[in-house]
Design an enzyme around this catalytic site. Structure first.
Site, PDB file in Angstrom:
ATOM      1  N   SER A 180      -5.645   3.273   4.834  1.00 49.51           N
ATOM      2  CA  SER A 180      -5.216   2.638   3.589  1.00 49.51           C
ATOM      3  C   SER A 180      -6.374   2.007   2.825  1.00 49.51           C
ATOM      4  O   SER A 180      -6.249   0.914   2.263  1.00 49.51           O
ATOM      5  CB  SER A 180      -4.147   1.576   3.885  1.00 49.51           C
TER       6      SER A 180
ATOM      7  N   SER B 101       0.796  -1.238   0.000  1.00 46.14           N
ATOM      8  CA  SER B 101       0.000   0.000   0.000  1.00 46.14           C
ATOM      9  C   SER B 101       0.822   1.278   0.000  1.00 46.14           C
ATOM     10  O   SER B 101       0.257   2.372  -0.109  1.00 46.14           O
ATOM     11  CB  SER B 101      -0.943   0.008   1.201  1.00 46.14           C
TER      12      SER B 101
ATOM     13  N   LYS C 260       0.144   3.798  -2.631  1.00 40.55           N
ATOM     14  CA  LYS C 260      -0.864   4.855  -2.555  1.00 40.55           C
ATOM     15  C   LYS C 260      -0.258   6.246  -2.402  1.00 40.55           C
ATOM     16  O   LYS C 260      -0.982   7.249  -2.518  1.00 40.55           O
ATOM     17  CB  LYS C 260      -1.842   4.574  -1.418  1.00 40.55           C
TER      18      LYS C 260
END
Length: 382
Positions: free
Chosen positions: A121, A61, A64
């Site tokens: 997230s 993640s 991101k």
């Protein structure tokens, strides 16, 4: 060949000017558990520590960060607004992994979506934002890869906007530091979200707690993004600021959540213990420069940019400046015209050169204007 040699010499001089940049953790005495890491200073982009910095690994993640960068660029450019509603597609609602359980057809403001991406997230929110900006996740991912190319992220290939496992979706600690720097340097409003420890959405019905424990437990933390999958293991890009210096610590493929945090803290501690950023000014205010044959008699010089210099701790008192400024300049003078330079030294070593520019333009006097000025001076003399 001469141009190539000159370029190589310039690169060597620049590298020499950085304060022991790019040392490996082994040279620093740090013992880290991760497979790859980078410690970068935000303002100058200097790499303070690195280990396997260009190894291509799954970022989970931490991906991101690029998603957030594109969203914040759209917000700050006015293409979208924080209060704009984002509609959730069936595809976005169906994302697995970390999520806030968006439902198809649900609407949530851009600001709330950003909060969910940074704090917990949320994969569903990341995809919803991607679709809102580009029409589809695929189109958005193309923009992610284009932006990565522009930033010099040569180790990176994005296949989605979430970091969910996908064969060939890779980046490096160095590339993560580049996109992290771009985000926090040019879009400081992201701190409004990345520094949240606990919050909620849906009028308090759904609680959020930040996956980045440093926000709660490491003084000065400003963000940024954690990541985990079973194949990527534990990753983080952690940012923190103390005494006006902000650092970016990237940790990839750490074996546990606690070791990830300990690695990040060790890198940040090292940076804060060994480096400082000091503001640099001319030793005296810049005096106006006389303009010959100008519609105005003088023009005000100014530094092209503020100068904040990265130095090793203990070098702060060794910073000096040398000013070179024209005594006069002939009109016409263009706004931004170079009038001199400020050289910044640490000891005898030149670390930075800042151009000094004209703050405004000055037109040249016409022939009648010249005679008028001469007549005025004669009358004043009489």
């Amino acid at each position: 060949m001469k141009k190539l040699i000159s370029a190589l010499l310039a690169a060597l001089v620049l590298t020499a000017a950085l304060p022991q940049a790019g040392a490996a953790p082994a040279d620093s005495g740090l013992s880290l558990s991760c497979a790859s890491c980078v410690l970068m200073e935000k303002e100058t982009g200097t790499i303070l520590l690195e280990d396997n910095a260009h190894e291509k690994l799954e970022p989970a993640s931490v991906t991101k960060i690029m998603t957030l960068l594109l969203v914040m660029e759209a917000v700050d450019s006015g293409r979208i607004r924080l209060e704009d509603p984002v509609s959730v597609s069936a595809y976005a609602a169906g994302m697995g992994g970390s999520q806030v359980y968006l439902e198809e057809g649900e609407q949530m403001p851009v600001s709330e979506m950003i909060k969910c991406v940074t704090v917990v997230s949320g994969n569903d929110c990341a995809v919803a934002l991607a679709e809102h900006l580009a029409g589809s996740e695929g189109a958005f991912v193309s923009q992610m890869n284009q932006r990565a190319k522009e930033l010099g992220m040569a180790d990176t290939t994005f296949l989605n906007c979430t970091g969910l496992p996908a064969q060939g979706h890779v980046t490096s600690a160095y590339d993560i530091s580049l996109m992290s720097r771009e985000l926090i340097l040019n879009h400081p409003k992201i701190r409004d979200y990345t520094t949240i420890w606990m919050d909620s959405i849906r009028d308090g019905a759904f609680g959020l707690t930040n996956t980045n424990r440093l926000v709660r437990f490491y003084p000065g933390t400003t963000g940024l993004k954690t990541g985990y999958t079973s194949s990527a293991q534990y990753c983080i890009s952690a940012t923190a600021e103390r005494d006006g210096m902000e650092l970016i610590a990237v940790v990839m493929k750490s074996p546990s959540i606690n070791q990830r945090l300990e690695d990040a803290k060790a890198l940040l501690d090292y940076g804060f213990a060994n480096y400082a950023v000091v503001p640099v000014y001319p030793e005296s205010p810049l005096a106006p420069v006389d303009v010959l044959l100008g519609a105005q008699a003088q023009v005000q010089p100014q530094l092209e940019r503020d100068c904040r210099l990265l130095v090793r701790k203990g070098e702060e008192g060794q910073v000096t400046t040398r000013l070179s400024l024209a005594a006069d300049v002939e009109a016409p003078v263009e706004q931004g015209q170079t009038l001199g330079q400020l050289e910044v030294y640490v000891g005898e070593e030149l670390r930075s050169t800042i151009p000094i520019l004209s703050a405004q333009g000055v037109e040249r006097l016409s022939v009648p204007g010249i005679f008028g000025r001469m007549l005025s001076r004669l009358l004043m003399a009489g």
